[in-house]
Design an enzyme around this catalytic site. Sequence first.
Site, mmCIF file in Angstrom:
data_model
loop_
_atom_site.group_PDB
_atom_site.id
_atom_site.type_symbol
_atom_site.label_atom_id
_atom_site.label_comp_id
_atom_site.label_asym_id
_atom_site.label_seq_id
_atom_site.Cartn_x
_atom_site.Cartn_y
_atom_site.Cartn_z
ATOM 1 N N ARG A 125 10.580 7.344 -2.393
ATOM 2 C CA ARG A 125 11.653 7.629 -2.922
ATOM 3 C C ARG A 125 11.679 7.311 -4.447
ATOM 4 O O ARG A 125 12.840 7.563 -4.992
ATOM 5 C CB ARG A 125 12.697 6.897 -2.251
ATOM 6 C CG ARG A 125 12.964 7.858 -0.831
ATOM 7 C CD ARG A 125 14.360 6.785 0.170
ATOM 8 N NE ARG A 125 13.408 5.619 0.681
ATOM 9 C CZ ARG A 125 14.118 4.839 1.361
ATOM 10 N NH1 ARG A 125 15.325 4.658 1.322
ATOM 11 N NH2 ARG A 125 13.265 3.793 1.758
ATOM 12 N N GLU B 71 13.785 0.041 14.791
ATOM 13 C CA GLU B 71 13.974 0.679 13.327
ATOM 14 C C GLU B 71 15.011 1.933 13.308
ATOM 15 O O GLU B 71 15.341 2.326 14.558
ATOM 16 C CB GLU B 71 12.568 1.476 13.332
ATOM 17 C CG GLU B 71 11.363 0.622 12.786
ATOM 18 C CD GLU B 71 11.613 -0.496 11.576
ATOM 19 O OE1 GLU B 71 11.981 0.208 10.822
ATOM 20 O OE2 GLU B 71 11.708 -1.567 11.975
ATOM 21 N N GLN C 210 -6.001 -0.371 2.422
ATOM 22 C CA GLN C 210 -5.592 0.431 3.477
ATOM 23 C C GLN C 210 -5.858 2.057 2.966
ATOM 24 O O GLN C 210 -4.760 2.397 2.272
ATOM 25 C CB GLN C 210 -4.315 -0.009 3.827
ATOM 26 C CG GLN C 210 -3.693 0.710 4.893
ATOM 27 C CD GLN C 210 -2.022 0.581 5.295
ATOM 28 O OE1 GLN C 210 -1.380 0.219 4.407
ATOM 29 N NE2 GLN C 210 -1.537 0.601 6.523
ATOM 30 N N ALA D 220 0.677 -1.152 -0.004
ATOM 31 C CA ALA D 220 0.127 -0.063 -0.142
ATOM 32 C C ALA D 220 0.781 1.331 0.009
ATOM 33 O O ALA D 220 0.084 2.479 -0.399
ATOM 34 C CB ALA D 220 -1.020 0.152 1.198
ATOM 35 N N ARG E 2 3.736 -5.946 -37.201
ATOM 36 C CA ARG E 2 3.150 -5.261 -36.288
ATOM 37 C C ARG E 2 2.363 -6.192 -35.160
ATOM 38 O O ARG E 2 2.241 -5.825 -34.059
ATOM 39 C CB ARG E 2 2.205 -4.257 -36.870
ATOM 40 C CG ARG E 2 2.617 -2.993 -36.820
ATOM 41 C CD ARG E 2 1.989 -2.073 -37.784
ATOM 42 N NE ARG E 2 0.499 -1.861 -37.559
ATOM 43 C CZ ARG E 2 -0.343 -1.362 -38.152
ATOM 44 N NH1 ARG E 2 0.096 -0.738 -39.457
ATOM 45 N NH2 ARG E 2 -1.556 -1.306 -37.769
HETATM 46 C C1 UD1 Z 1 10.406 -1.966 7.004
HETATM 47 C C2 UD1 Z 1 10.885 -2.520 8.269
HETATM 48 C C3 UD1 Z 1 12.013 -2.747 8.549
HETATM 49 C C4 UD1 Z 1 12.841 -3.554 7.595
HETATM 50 C C5 UD1 Z 1 12.521 -3.079 6.255
HETATM 51 C C6 UD1 Z 1 12.951 -4.363 5.204
HETATM 52 C C7 UD1 Z 1 8.641 -1.793 9.902
HETATM 53 C C8 UD1 Z 1 8.256 -0.875 10.565
HETATM 54 N N1 UD1 Z 1 9.957 -1.639 9.473
HETATM 55 O O1 UD1 Z 1 10.966 -0.636 6.828
HETATM 56 O O2 UD1 Z 1 12.194 -3.326 9.874
HETATM 57 O O3 UD1 Z 1 14.205 -3.627 7.939
HETATM 58 O O4 UD1 Z 1 11.185 -3.115 5.890
HETATM 59 O O5 UD1 Z 1 12.854 -3.577 3.924
HETATM 60 O O6 UD1 Z 1 8.105 -2.470 9.122
HETATM 61 N N2 UD1 Z 1 3.296 -0.563 3.419
HETATM 62 C C9 UD1 Z 1 1.977 -0.720 3.541
HETATM 63 N N3 UD1 Z 1 0.960 0.086 4.441
HETATM 64 C C10 UD1 Z 1 2.000 0.960 5.152
HETATM 65 C C11 UD1 Z 1 3.315 1.059 5.227
HETATM 66 C C12 UD1 Z 1 3.837 0.158 4.273
HETATM 67 O O7 UD1 Z 1 1.440 -1.662 3.024
HETATM 68 O O8 UD1 Z 1 1.116 1.691 5.749
HETATM 69 C C13 UD1 Z 1 4.006 -1.781 2.774
HETATM 70 C C14 UD1 Z 1 4.798 -0.756 1.469
HETATM 71 O O9 UD1 Z 1 4.127 -0.596 0.569
HETATM 72 C C15 UD1 Z 1 5.952 -1.839 1.478
HETATM 73 C C16 UD1 Z 1 6.283 -2.403 2.939
HETATM 74 O O10 UD1 Z 1 4.968 -2.221 3.424
HETATM 75 O O11 UD1 Z 1 5.640 -2.724 0.472
HETATM 76 C C17 UD1 Z 1 7.347 -1.912 3.697
HETATM 77 O O12 UD1 Z 1 7.198 -0.465 3.859
HETATM 78 P P1 UD1 Z 1 8.462 0.272 3.847
HETATM 79 O O13 UD1 Z 1 7.851 1.660 4.250
HETATM 80 O O14 UD1 Z 1 9.057 0.187 2.721
HETATM 81 O O15 UD1 Z 1 9.258 -0.126 5.285
HETATM 82 P P2 UD1 Z 1 10.660 0.272 5.595
HETATM 83 O O16 UD1 Z 1 10.652 1.445 6.054
HETATM 84 O O17 UD1 Z 1 11.505 -0.044 4.521
HETATM 85 CA CA CA Z 2 11.360 -0.557 2.326
#
Ligand code: UD1
Ligand code: CA
Length: 474
Positions: free
Chosen positions: A25, A165, A83, A20, A344
């Site tokens: 970035r 984190e 979500q 979601a 094509r």
């Molecule tokens: C997360 C982990 C971190 C881990 C890292 C690995 C948490 C709090 N942290 O951090 O410990 O080292 O991944 O890559 O989980 N997403 C949702 N809904 C939300 C937020 C996120 O669906 O409200 C999904 C995002 O689309 C993504 C995934 O969850 O696919 C991870 O979210 P992201 O924000 O990338 O987490 P990180 O900060 O990378």
């Molecule tokens: Ca991530």
Amino acid sequence: MNEPLEAPAPSARYALILAAGKGTRMKSQSAKVLHKLCGRPLLAHVLSRLSDLHIDRTFVVVGHEAQAVREAFQDYGIEFVEQQEQQGTGHAVMTAKPKLSSLSGSLLVLYGDTPLITAETLGRLLETREATGAAQVLLTAEYAKPFGYGRIIRNSQGEAIDIIEEKDATPDQKMIREVNVGLNCFDVQELLTGLGGLSPENKAGEYYLTDMVRLLHQAGKRVIALSTPHPEETYGINTREELAQMETRLRAAIARHWMLEGVTILNPSTVFIDETVKIGADTVIYPGVLIEGNTEIGPGCTVYSQCHLKDSVLEAGAVIDHCSVVRKSRIGSGAKVGPFAHLRENCVIGGGARIGNFVEVKKSRLGDGSKAAHLAYVGDAEIGRNVNIGAGTITCNYDGVRKNKTIIEDDVFIGSDSQLIAPVTIHKGAYVAAGSSITEDVPEFSLGIARGRQVNKPGWAHEKAKEKELAKKG
Ligand code: UD1
Ligand code: CA
């Protein structure tokens, strides 16, 4: 409403993919999981890893660009959960609660942006949980540069007791190189109970899924942290630069795979082959070739430089010469296409047929051994066997309103620079004289000739010369 009525078996396996997030970035209008890696959206890579693991139901949490993600994956047999506001990974899982509450068994919780993860690794998480009955099994990896990742906190017995984190970590904790890669397997009911304990009291103000380790451990439940020997398969994609790096890595792996299967690739770093492509042994691929989608190349084919093949089939021994484009078409065995040809869409080129330079073909069939060797447009045509289409021939398929068919039966000869004004049929064995504008059917074994008759004027050039001379004198 769609929940199954009977209770699932205890060994049931489910998967929940979190997708979601906005992917800030990436700086993109589109959802991160829709960005393509080797021709397929990131989410498709993750989903394809699940296919061998006997997963009973797969749920995907969508939010940012939810509609586009749903549409792209409508045929995958997955269930979507929306979500509305992205309040963290723990919150994303909470959103799926209505779908999960009646389930028991194992739930893989994955992130949609880790496309290199293998089925073996996911299988290991599932099997470990099933064998131990643990509430949570999570995957960890040692990263040389752990910046940005959640750090694994272990107690003196080596048990994982928490994940901190980056934003919340102390300088000492930031030194830890064992990170949470974001791949988990939970006991569904233990997860649902534990979710109630999550709170957004952290620097990000989010519900962290990572807090589950601490909550479950404190509740006396078993949490197992497995360290992977293959950290590179756990890399996530957060930026376009990481996407490009992963593309390079995966492309190289695909080329290596086909070379091991007997395909000659002259300069693999310049050749782009999607993961969905299949190639037969003894096929030779020259530098700078792009092969996409559901393309299947048979054995012993040759694809020369700068060709682009998409969703097409090449039967054994077909040759695609330089700078040709072939889309959604089928090329018969031993047929030769190009250089500079454009197929094509929806073309079927027969065995041993020949499509030469500057020939464009659309929605047409060309029978075995037929030829259009130079400068032609063939659209909406049914062409039989051993037909010769002369240079400059054009099927005039469009009358400004609709597309019309040209039918050319076996053994026909179309003279150069002819226009076949469709709908029109040239029957078996007929000839069309060069330079004809054919508006009526040509009967079999006849000659169709449709052009102004030639008149020669003897001495005409001398008269012209006199006229010029007079004009000069004024
Ligand atoms: C997360 C982990 C971190 C881990 C890292 C690995 C948490 C709090 N942290 O951090 O410990 O080292 O991944 O890559 O989980 N997403 C949702 N809904 C939300 C937020 C996120 O669906 O409200 C999904 C995002 O689309 C993504 C995934 O969850 O696919 C991870 O979210 P992201 O924000 O990338 O987490 P990180 O900060 O990378
Ligand atoms: Ca991530």
